[in-house]
Design a protein around this motif. Structure first.
Motif, PDB file in Angstrom:
ATOM      1  N   GLY A 105       0.997  -1.101   0.059  1.00 45.22           N
ATOM      2  CA  GLY A 105      -0.059  -0.123   0.242  1.00 45.22           C
ATOM      3  C   GLY A 105       0.686   1.275   0.074  1.00 45.22           C
ATOM      4  N   VAL A 106       2.101   1.225  -0.149  1.00 47.01           N
ATOM      5  CA  VAL A 106       3.147   2.341   0.110  1.00 47.01           C
ATOM      6  C   VAL A 106       3.505   2.167  -1.544  1.00 47.01           C
ATOM      7  N   TYR A 107       3.329   3.671  -2.278  1.00 41.46           N
ATOM      8  CA  TYR A 107       3.986   4.038  -3.415  1.00 41.46           C
ATOM      9  C   TYR A 107       4.997   5.357  -3.124  1.00 41.46           C
ATOM     10  N   ALA A 108       5.914   4.993  -2.911  1.00 37.65           N
ATOM     11  CA  ALA A 108       6.909   6.011  -2.835  1.00 37.65           C
ATOM     12  C   ALA A 108       7.741   6.302  -3.990  1.00 37.65           C
ATOM     13  N   ALA A 109       7.820   7.562  -4.281  1.00 39.81           N
ATOM     14  CA  ALA A 109       8.621   8.026  -5.486  1.00 39.81           C
ATOM     15  C   ALA A 109       9.644   9.143  -5.062  1.00 39.81           C
ATOM     16  N   THR A 110      10.859   8.954  -5.770  1.00 37.03           N
ATOM     17  CA  THR A 110      11.890   9.683  -5.494  1.00 37.03           C
ATOM     18  C   THR A 110      11.692  10.917  -6.753  1.00 37.03           C
ATOM     19  N   CYS A 111      11.274  12.381  -6.306  1.00 39.72           N
ATOM     20  CA  CYS A 111      10.959  13.298  -7.168  1.00 39.72           C
ATOM     21  C   CYS A 111      12.034  14.507  -6.985  1.00 39.72           C
ATOM     22  N   LEU A 112      12.598  14.599  -8.178  1.00 41.96           N
ATOM     23  CA  LEU A 112      13.836  15.924  -8.235  1.00 41.96           C
ATOM     24  C   LEU A 112      13.003  16.825  -8.995  1.00 41.96           C
ATOM     25  N   THR A 113      11.779  17.100  -9.652  1.00 41.26           N
ATOM     26  CA  THR A 113      11.292  18.188 -10.236  1.00 41.26           C
ATOM     27  C   THR A 113       9.678  18.056 -10.144  1.00 41.26           C
ATOM     28  N   THR A 114       9.036  18.851 -10.176  1.00 42.02           N
ATOM     29  CA  THR A 114       7.546  19.121 -10.187  1.00 42.02           C
ATOM     30  C   THR A 114       7.155  18.128 -11.348  1.00 42.02           C
ATOM     31  N   ALA A 115       7.524  17.812 -12.567  1.00 43.43           N
ATOM     32  CA  ALA A 115       7.089  17.334 -13.535  1.00 43.43           C
ATOM     33  C   ALA A 115       6.991  15.705 -12.906  1.00 43.43           C
TER      34      ALA A 115
ATOM     35  N   GLU B 255       8.268  23.611  -3.879  1.00 42.33           N
ATOM     36  CA  GLU B 255       7.480  23.584  -5.250  1.00 42.33           C
ATOM     37  C   GLU B 255       6.937  22.151  -5.363  1.00 42.33           C
ATOM     38  N   ILE B 256       7.949  21.245  -5.256  1.00 40.26           N
ATOM     39  CA  ILE B 256       7.711  19.589  -5.494  1.00 40.26           C
ATOM     40  C   ILE B 256       6.827  19.104  -4.426  1.00 40.26           C
ATOM     41  N   LEU B 257       6.859  19.590  -3.335  1.00 44.93           N
ATOM     42  CA  LEU B 257       6.043  19.314  -2.133  1.00 44.93           C
ATOM     43  C   LEU B 257       4.551  19.698  -2.727  1.00 44.93           C
ATOM     44  N   THR B 258       4.495  21.101  -2.858  1.00 41.28           N
ATOM     45  CA  THR B 258       3.145  21.555  -3.300  1.00 41.28           C
ATOM     46  C   THR B 258       2.775  20.910  -4.295  1.00 41.28           C
ATOM     47  N   THR B 259       3.306  20.396  -5.309  1.00 38.68           N
ATOM     48  CA  THR B 259       2.629  19.783  -6.565  1.00 38.68           C
ATOM     49  C   THR B 259       2.333  18.395  -5.856  1.00 38.68           C
ATOM     50  N   PHE B 260       3.091  17.473  -5.092  1.00 39.78           N
ATOM     51  CA  PHE B 260       2.691  16.359  -4.427  1.00 39.78           C
ATOM     52  C   PHE B 260       1.368  16.737  -3.540  1.00 39.78           C
ATOM     53  N   LEU B 261       1.248  17.569  -2.907  1.00 38.95           N
ATOM     54  CA  LEU B 261       0.021  17.725  -2.192  1.00 38.95           C
ATOM     55  C   LEU B 261      -1.363  18.170  -3.052  1.00 38.95           C
TER      56      LEU B 261
END
Length: 315
Positions: free
Chosen positions: A94-104, A132-138
């Motif tokens: 149930g965990v879908y962790a992703a490493t994100c270096l950009t908002t895209a 900005e990445i966190l804001t996109t994630f939210l």
């Protein structure tokens, strides 16, 4: 400072479980402060080894995902690269962790994978970029337009696939999830023959294959009368049983020849070079000891020439 937009992606009150290792601690603190400024509940687990914090955040998000809580729980992790913490968080169902270096990347991860744990890099991502990445994630809803969709809405069939995939993925690693009994060989064989989902074997004219199992590979093969398999070999040995028709196999490595009919069995060891001729429309079951591969040792013309020469020499 990154623009802070109203939270819109969460259908329930949102809680974030956060943590980091020493390389991501400062960035995590910046992001926790951002979350609290948005009045989002945060459980900050502090700083420890990347595999320990990844495990603990993953465990808590997994437990929340498998509960009927009225609060949606997501995770926030930071380490040097953002990769290590994601690896260990993803060990929980149930965990879908992703490493994100950009908002895209964050847009794609939320839209396609319903990512519920964001992992960021303390060494390569600035605080402003991370916010900005966190804001996109939210703010990005599942199945929403994203760079991968060309910023257009996903077609309905893909949206349905995303929904189905999340349901299926949630069962992976969950010991309590029901596990279907594996189909018996006879059932698989019968179903494959009924479905007739055979794929042409391009490098073997006249042949087609139906894969029953990927690794180790099991398959049903069909060859038309007169077809020839040029000399070839495989990384793994294979067993076969003829279920229809007849064929001749030359094991060139061992200098042996086998005429096979319905019910006949043959094992060919790994690496043995062999050539095959089909006398009539033929079907057989084959099982490799590993993943199927094939390496040609001659072309079809050379194979036919060798078979014709043997006929002439036999007269």
């Amino acid at each position: 400072m990154a623009k802070q937009e109203p939270i819109s992606a969460a259908s329930r009150p949102l809680k974030i479980v956060a943590g980091a290792d020493a390389f991501g601690s400062s960035l995590k603190d910046e992001l926790v402060a951002q979350l609290r400024s948005l009045n989002i509940e945060v459980e900050d687990l502090g700083t420890t080894k990347y595999y320990s914090i990844g495990e603990e955040v993953g465990r808590r998000v997994s437990q929340a995902a498998n509960s009927n809580s009225s609060v949606e729980t997501r995770g926030l992790l930071a380490c040097g690269t953002g990769v290590g913490v994601a690896i260990f968080a993803n060990k929980f169902p149930g965990v879908y962790a992703a490493t994100c270096l950009t908002t895209a990347e964050a847009l794609n991860a939320r839209s396609i994978n319903n990512c519920n744990v964001l992992a960021v890099s303390g060494m390569s991502t600035t605080p402003e970029a991370a916010k900005e990445i966190l804001t996109t994630f939210l703010n990005t809803p599942f199945k929403s337009p994203c760079p991968a969709s060309g910023s257009n809405p996903w077609p309905e069939d893909l949206q349905a696939f995303f929904e189905e995939s999340v349901q299926e993925m949630s069962k992976i690693g969950n010991e309590n999830a029901p596990v279907a009994d594996p189909p018996c060989f006879i059932c698989s064989l019968a179903k494959a023959r009924e479905d007739k989902e055979f794929t042409p074997v391009d490098i073997m004219p006249g042949g087609s294959m139906k894969i029953l199992r990927e690794t180790p590979t099991s398959a049903i093969l069909r060859f038309k009368a007169g077809s020839v398999e040029p000399a070839h070999h495989h990384t793994f040995g294979h067993d076969l049983v003829v279920t229809k028709g007849s064929k001749c196999v030359w094991n060139l490595t061992k200098r042996e020849k086998y005429d096979l009919g319905v019910g006949d069995y043959l094992f060919t060891p790994a690496g043995d070079v062999h050539r095959v001729k089909y006398y009539e429309d033929t079907e057989f079951f084959i099982k490799w000891d590993g993943h199927w591969d094939l390496f040609l040792d001659e072309d079809v013309a050379a194979a036919n020439a060798a078979i014709d020469k043997e006929k002439i020499d036999a007269k």
